[in-house]
Design an enzyme around this catalytic site. Structure first.
Site: not given
Length: 453
Positions: A43, A48, A51, A99, A179, A183, A206, A437, A442
């Site tokens: 990731c 993630c 990307k 990390y 995905y 992307e 799919r 709105h 909405e």
């Protein structure tokens, strides 16, 4: 826990492994985490995070075009690929350090070496050092699949290499329909690369709702992406500085790059698991129970290496649940149902719950509510793009079974919709909620026209 070097030894410092190690250490366990590359996993390093940054970058071209309708002039707009790559690398370095700090702050020890399993309670590092642990957690993730049987496969790249190309190609062929494929098709197309998406199935994405799949494919085509479904690559050849790609229907494309995004496979090779009795699924994922425990009681596994639901938040939840159960004295199982998810395609997809097809297979009466509209922004920008929203409802109980959106900020909406669907909200609850709105969202509380079946 006497008799072992560590209470917990984690193999893999990705999202799931780091979370498990941190929480276990906070419970007082002596923890070591081994990582052969960089802390952060797919990731943070090659998934993630980079990307999403590239998605942001690729959207600016349309933003500049749209701004003209609002009175802005956008002369002399340029893009530099090298700057994007450099700034992406700086952000990954920052996250990598974060990390590291989190692991150290929790009291876990980080070992920057590859580790393999020797027996139920022993691992061996690349240096030859052997370490014992009461529990071993495998969190090595997955790796991009590349069809080794395909002639010329060595000329192809995957998402791993796409983030660090020396230069943008003039044309790219992307193979896949999930995905990652859609992307990256949006990313490259938005950055000015002529993009061809090749997928062997009937329609992209799919497993997603059919209306969303068809809508996204149509919108991607409007943006100039050529989608070739029911097609596959049969041959890749070197051609000058690029490649020559032949499809199984005889079509031939010249391109600067060909990228495979045909899924990821569990990263289990060479870990020694087959020698200690850890069972594998037919797809070579680690087989685990509801508590992420393998057939060997002292060995657990979380994240993509188990091939349950391959999403970063799922790996994090599994890692946390493991630590809570084994070291926190709690009985925690991860519920893999009703997981909201987003595809950062262009336009974006956000979804939670059952598709229409799934609902009709399991419920006697299903009501469908749909709304397709032009976003307010495009009334002045002039862009020909539409948003699609869809609610799948149990016609007998009125409970909302699924929500599906294709349009701007769909992922943000899916996160909040996930709460409502998990709580069992009914369509009448949506109807009774006051609209905000003017917003696109909405439409979710104002849809009244239904299709019943």
């Amino acid at each position: 826990m006497s008799g072992f070097d560590y209470d917990l030894f984690v193999i893999g410092a990705g999202s799931g492994g780091v979370r498990a190690g941190r929480i276990a250490a906070r419970y007082g366990a002596k923890v070591a985490v081994a990582e052969e590359y960089r802390v952060g996993g797919t990731c943070v390093i090659r998934g993630c995070v980079p990307k999403k940054l590239f998605v942001y970058a690729s959207k600016f071209a349309e933003e500049f075009e749209d701004a003209v309708g609002f009175g802005w002039t956008t002369d002399k707009v340029t893009f530099d690929w090298a700057t994007l790559v450099e700034n992406k690398d700086k952000e990954i370095d920052r996250l990598n350090k974060a990390y590291l700090r989190n692991l150290e702050g929790a009291g876990a020890e980080l070992l920057l070496e590859r580790a393999v399993v020797e027996d139920a309670n022993t691992v061996r590092l690349t240096s030859g050092r052997k370490i014992t642990a009461r529990y071993i957690l495998v969190a090595t993730g997955a790796t991009p699949f590349l069809p080794r049987h395909l002639p010329g496969h060595e000329l192809a790249i995957t998402s791993n290499e796409a983030f660090d190309l020396k230069r943008l190609p003039a044309r790219i062929v992307i193979v896949g329909g999930g995905y990652i494929a859609v992307e990256f098709a949006g990313i490259f197309s938005g950055l000015g690369v002529e993009t061809i998406l090749v997928y062997r199935g009937e329609q992209i994405l799919r497993g997603f709702d059919d209306d969303i799949r068809n809508h996204l494919a149509a919108e991607m085509s409007k943006k100039g992406i050529e989608i070739r479904t029911q097609s596959d690559v049969s041959l890749i050849e070197r051609s000058g500085d690029g490649v020559r790609v032949t499809l199984n229907n005889g079509a031939v494309y010249g391109a600067g790059q060909i990228m495979f995004a045909t899924g990821r496979i569990p990263n289990v090779l060479g870990l020694g698991l087959d020698h200690v009795g850890v069972e594998m699924t037919p797809h070579m994922a680690i087989k685990v129970d509801a508590y992420s425990q393998t057939a060997v009681p002292s060995i657990y596994a979380v994240g993509d290496v188990t091939n349950r639901v391959n999403l970063t938040p799922v790996a994090i939840r599994e890692g946390h649940a493991f630590a809570d159960t084994v070291f926190g004295g709690k009985d925690v199982k991860v519920d893999h149902s009703l997981i909201p998810t987003a595809v950062f395609s262009q336009p974006e997809v956000g979804t939670i719950g059952l598709t229409e097809t799934q609902a009709r297979q399991g419920f006697a009466k299903v009501d469908i509510y749909k709304s397709s509209f032009r976003p307010m922004k495009h009334t002045l920008s002039g862009r020909d793009e539409r948003t699609l929203m869809k609610l799948v409802v149990d016609g007998e109980s009125d409970r909302v079974l699924g929500c599906h959106i294709c349009g701007p900020d769909a992922g943000e909406m899916a996160q909040l919709l996930g709460i409502a669907v998990r709580l069992g909200a009914k369509k009448s609850d949506f109807d009774a909620t006051m609209a905000v709105h003017p917003t696109a969202s909405e439409e979710l509380v104002t849809m009244r026209e239904k299709w019943t079946g």
